[in-house]
Design an enzyme around this catalytic site. Sequence first.
Site, PDB file in Angstrom:
ATOM      1  N   HIS A  54       0.829  -1.208   0.000  1.00 14.27           N
ATOM      2  CA  HIS A  54       0.000   0.000   0.000  1.00 14.27           C
ATOM      3  C   HIS A  54       0.863   1.258   0.000  1.00 14.27           C
ATOM      4  O   HIS A  54       0.368   2.352  -0.175  1.00 14.27           O
ATOM      5  CB  HIS A  54      -0.931  -0.004   1.210  1.00 14.27           C
ATOM      6  CG  HIS A  54      -0.231  -0.124   2.520  1.00 14.27           C
ATOM      7  ND1 HIS A  54       0.183  -1.339   3.037  1.00 14.27           N
ATOM      8  CD2 HIS A  54       0.148   0.813   3.413  1.00 14.27           C
ATOM      9  CE1 HIS A  54       0.768  -1.122   4.202  1.00 14.27           C
ATOM     10  NE2 HIS A  54       0.777   0.167   4.455  1.00 14.27           N
ATOM     11  N   GLU A  71      -0.835   5.711   8.619  1.00  9.31           N
ATOM     12  CA  GLU A  71       0.605   5.902   8.766  1.00  9.31           C
ATOM     13  C   GLU A  71       1.026   7.365   8.622  1.00  9.31           C
ATOM     14  O   GLU A  71       2.194   7.691   8.681  1.00  9.31           O
ATOM     15  CB  GLU A  71       1.344   5.048   7.725  1.00  9.31           C
ATOM     16  CG  GLU A  71       1.065   3.558   7.900  1.00  9.31           C
ATOM     17  CD  GLU A  71       1.845   2.709   6.903  1.00  9.31           C
ATOM     18  OE1 GLU A  71       2.594   3.284   6.100  1.00  9.31           O
ATOM     19  OE2 GLU A  71       1.699   1.479   6.949  1.00  9.31           O
TER      20      GLU A  71
END
Length: 153
Positions: free
Chosen positions: A119, A150
Amino acid sequence: MDKYEFFSISCEIGSILVYTNSGICEQISFTEEFIPESDENIFTIQIREYLNGERKILDFSVKYSSGPIFTKIWNYLRENVSYGRIVTYSELAKACNTNPRVVGYAMASNPLPLYIPCHRVVGSKGIGGYSGKEHNIDGIKWKKYFLTLEGSL
DNA sequence: CGCGTACATAGCC
DNA sequence: GGCTATGTACGCG
């Protein structure tokens, strides 16, 4: 002796499914359905910690196999594209001495998304795609979810 | 070993 | 935004 087990971890946008064989993770996939969570184990605990932002590296036992280049690309991601980092298909291709199309090919063949951080690979135009095989789900939604988690988006 | 199939691209209009 | 050209790897006969 094969012993197949199946676990589920829920999050805001659906459930993460973990398929294991004799205590080794062999496949990970996503679904928009909300499946009841499994009891705690090495897999569910680590993924839940990751979803809570407490864990940045998944290190449970896994098993995957494919051609040499695919493996090289996957390993490169795990070793050089750590939490919060981003690379483009082109950069990844260059690093592995191949071309962007092959990188996409490798990503689409990735049996362990999340463990192998595919990803974190984006295109030069847009964000790129996600979950090529499972065309019954909206993979982009998951990709954005993880990148947001993140802090990369 | 050769061929068919696959790709989540990049780049140009 | 949409269309096209394109290279390279995998998997199987």
